[in-house]
Design an enzyme around this catalytic site. Structure first.
Site, PDB file in Angstrom:
ATOM      1  N   LYS A 107       0.822  -1.222   0.000  1.00 59.09           N
ATOM      2  CA  LYS A 107       0.000   0.000   0.000  1.00 59.09           C
ATOM      3  C   LYS A 107       0.845   1.256   0.000  1.00 59.09           C
ATOM      4  O   LYS A 107       2.023   1.249   0.417  1.00 59.09           O
ATOM      5  CB  LYS A 107      -0.952   0.005   1.195  1.00 59.09           C
ATOM      6  CG  LYS A 107      -0.297  -0.100   2.583  1.00 59.09           C
ATOM      7  CD  LYS A 107       0.270   1.187   3.143  1.00 59.09           C
ATOM      8  CE  LYS A 107       1.036   0.993   4.441  1.00 59.09           C
ATOM      9  NZ  LYS A 107       1.856   2.125   4.828  1.00 59.09           N
ATOM     10  N   ASP A 153      -2.273  -2.037   9.975  1.00 54.80           N
ATOM     11  CA  ASP A 153      -2.369  -2.015   8.507  1.00 54.80           C
ATOM     12  C   ASP A 153      -2.906  -3.333   7.934  1.00 54.80           C
ATOM     13  O   ASP A 153      -3.135  -3.419   6.725  1.00 54.80           O
ATOM     14  CB  ASP A 153      -0.989  -1.766   7.880  1.00 54.80           C
ATOM     15  CG  ASP A 153      -0.500  -0.343   8.101  1.00 54.80           C
ATOM     16  OD1 ASP A 153      -1.299   0.504   8.557  1.00 54.80           O
ATOM     17  OD2 ASP A 153       0.685  -0.091   7.815  1.00 54.80           O
TER      18      ASP A 153
HETATM   19  P1  ATP Z   1       4.942  -1.024   8.875  1.00 55.28           P
HETATM   20  O1  ATP Z   1       3.800  -1.984   8.622  1.00 55.28           O
HETATM   21  O2  ATP Z   1       5.392  -0.974  10.294  1.00 55.28           O
HETATM   22  O3  ATP Z   1       4.784   0.295   8.213  1.00 55.28           O
HETATM   23  P2  ATP Z   1       6.821  -1.572   6.837  1.00 55.28           P
HETATM   24  O4  ATP Z   1       5.809  -1.621   5.773  1.00 55.28           O
HETATM   25  O5  ATP Z   1       7.731  -0.390   6.828  1.00 55.28           O
HETATM   26  O6  ATP Z   1       6.176  -1.724   8.222  1.00 55.28           O
HETATM   27  P3  ATP Z   1       7.488  -4.386   6.842  1.00 55.28           P
HETATM   28  O7  ATP Z   1       8.248  -4.938   5.706  1.00 55.28           O
HETATM   29  O8  ATP Z   1       6.045  -4.712   6.946  1.00 55.28           O
HETATM   30  O9  ATP Z   1       7.742  -2.826   6.823  1.00 55.28           O
HETATM   31  O10 ATP Z   1       8.205  -4.879   8.178  1.00 55.28           O
HETATM   32  C1  ATP Z   1       8.706  -4.123   9.235  1.00 55.28           C
HETATM   33  C2  ATP Z   1       9.451  -5.060  10.206  1.00 55.28           C
HETATM   34  O11 ATP Z   1       8.554  -6.086  10.650  1.00 55.28           O
HETATM   35  C3  ATP Z   1      10.607  -5.790   9.556  1.00 55.28           C
HETATM   36  O12 ATP Z   1      11.801  -5.101   9.728  1.00 55.28           O
HETATM   37  C4  ATP Z   1      10.621  -7.154  10.253  1.00 55.28           C
HETATM   38  O13 ATP Z   1      11.504  -7.163  11.329  1.00 55.28           O
HETATM   39  C5  ATP Z   1       9.215  -7.324  10.820  1.00 55.28           C
HETATM   40  N1  ATP Z   1       8.387  -8.357  10.140  1.00 55.28           N
HETATM   41  C6  ATP Z   1       7.537  -9.216  10.724  1.00 55.28           C
HETATM   42  N2  ATP Z   1       6.914  -9.998   9.832  1.00 55.28           N
HETATM   43  C7  ATP Z   1       7.379  -9.656   8.617  1.00 55.28           C
HETATM   44  C8  ATP Z   1       7.102 -10.113   7.298  1.00 55.28           C
HETATM   45  N3  ATP Z   1       6.234 -11.108   7.042  1.00 55.28           N
HETATM   46  N4  ATP Z   1       7.734  -9.507   6.285  1.00 55.28           N
HETATM   47  C9  ATP Z   1       8.605  -8.491   6.543  1.00 55.28           C
HETATM   48  N5  ATP Z   1       8.926  -8.054   7.762  1.00 55.28           N
HETATM   49  C10 ATP Z   1       8.320  -8.608   8.810  1.00 55.28           C
END
Ligand code: ATP
Length: 310
Positions: free
Chosen positions: A17, A145
């Site tokens: 998103k 989210d």
């Molecule tokens: P947010 O949802 O907090 O905005 P984001 O979109 O920036 O996060 P994500 O890739 O969703 O980033 O992951 C953030 C952190 O969550 C990662 O650094 C990791 O440690 C943890 N994490 C837990 N599950 C997952 C997953 N399935 N994929 C990626 N990261 C994960």
């Protein structure tokens, strides 16, 4: 016969998103910030394949930085599978395979998409048949989210972002995403925002008194008008994300110079989303940024939420 019993596995695809608008209010007693946001699901997807197993296991492949993704109970997809099993008293387990395309810690909700996909995949694999409302409840318990990754499309999120109302959106919006090798931690960006608001009120936006999505943003989405939407793009986390990563401002500048209407940091960053007037211009912007040594992807939105692939 259920989908799962005919194939032995279920394959679900869920989108990343962009927050086309992200208003951040003050922090509550639990340390969470009130949000008023507009999510748009875009055509960059996570694939989750669920197979029957006695226990719970997980593999992750895809984007370059998957080494940083936890494979244990810290992984949101694993937590989703276990939460569904507990809620439905399902006695078995699942082997989950995640193929990531959404950048890790990129501000595009990749982990949330994995969790939404795992919920839908396990529900079909196990034949637990939860209603959309119960799936939504479980999703909200996994993360703010996650409900949006289930629903997809374009939606207004309030509360912590998990109270969703669909927003009417016509047509298609073309975006160039510029990803980064290095992720940004969401909590670090929120902490930086709090510090900037405390210390340098002039640098950061003051917490808004009333948290509402501006009407022109909703009108632009309803009209399918990228020019009007470009004027309304706003992210209260951007000042904090740019403080941590000053190069993001240059990326936005380069994108606009190459023909994008406007650019914004996606969520807590560091992915930058550049809104383009049409697919042809988006291709030109992509070419130009690639020549400048960046890593641009052309996506469009809105797209559907977590869906079982035939
Ligand atoms: P947010 O949802 O907090 O905005 P984001 O979109 O920036 O996060 P994500 O890739 O969703 O980033 O992951 C953030 C952190 O969550 C990662 O650094 C990791 O440690 C943890 N994490 C837990 N599950 C997952 C997953 N399935 N994929 C990626 N990261 C994960």
């Amino acid at each position: 016969m259920s989908l799962a019993s005919s194939t032995g596995s279920v394959h679900v695809r869920a989108p990343g998103k962009i927050n086309v608008y992200l208003g951040v209010g003050g922090r509550d007693d639990d340390g969470y910030h009130a949000l008023a946001t507009v999510f748009q699901a875009v055509s960059l997807y996570e694939d989750v394949i669920a197979r029957h197993d006695d226990g719970f296991s997980l593999t992750v492949s895809g984007v370059e930085d998957v080494a940083s993704v936890p494979l244990d109970d810290r992984n949101l997809a694993m937590r989703a599978a276990k939460l569904l099993a507990a809620a439905t008293e399902y006695p078995g387990g699942v082997a989950l395979e995640i193929r990531k395309s959404v950048p890790v810690a990129g501000g595009m909700g990749g982990g949330s998409a994995d969790a939404a996909a795992a919920l839908v995949a396990c529900d079909a694999l196990w034949g637990t048949g939860l209603s959309p409302a119960r799936l939504h409840d479980l999703a909200a318990r996994l993360g703010a989210d996650v409900p949006f990754a289930l629903h997809g499309g374009t939606a207004v999120g309030t509360g912590r972002g998990d109270h969703l109302n669909p927003a009417l959106a016509r047509g298609r919006f073309d975006w160039i995403l510029v990803t980064s090798d290095q992720g940004l931690s969401t909590p670090v960006v929120y902490q930086r925002l709090d510090l900037l608001r405390e210390e340098h009120g002039a640098l950061a936006d003051d917490p808004p008194m009333s948290l509402d999505v501006p009407i022109p943003v909703l009108q632009a989405l309803r009209a399918g008008d990228p020019v009007q939407l470009a004027e309304g793009l706003e992210n209260d986390l951007q000042t904090a994300a740019v403080y941590e990563r000053p190069d993001l401002e240059d990326v936005i500048r380069q994108g606009v110079a190459a023909g994008a209407l406007q650019g914004i940091v996606s969520g807590s960053g560091p992915t930058v989303a550049l809104l383009c007037p049409d697919p042809e211009t988006a291709q030109d912007v992509q070419t130009s940024l690639r020549e400048a040594g960046l890593d641009p992807l052309h996506v469009h939105g809105p797209v559907a939420g977590a869906r079982i692939l035939a």
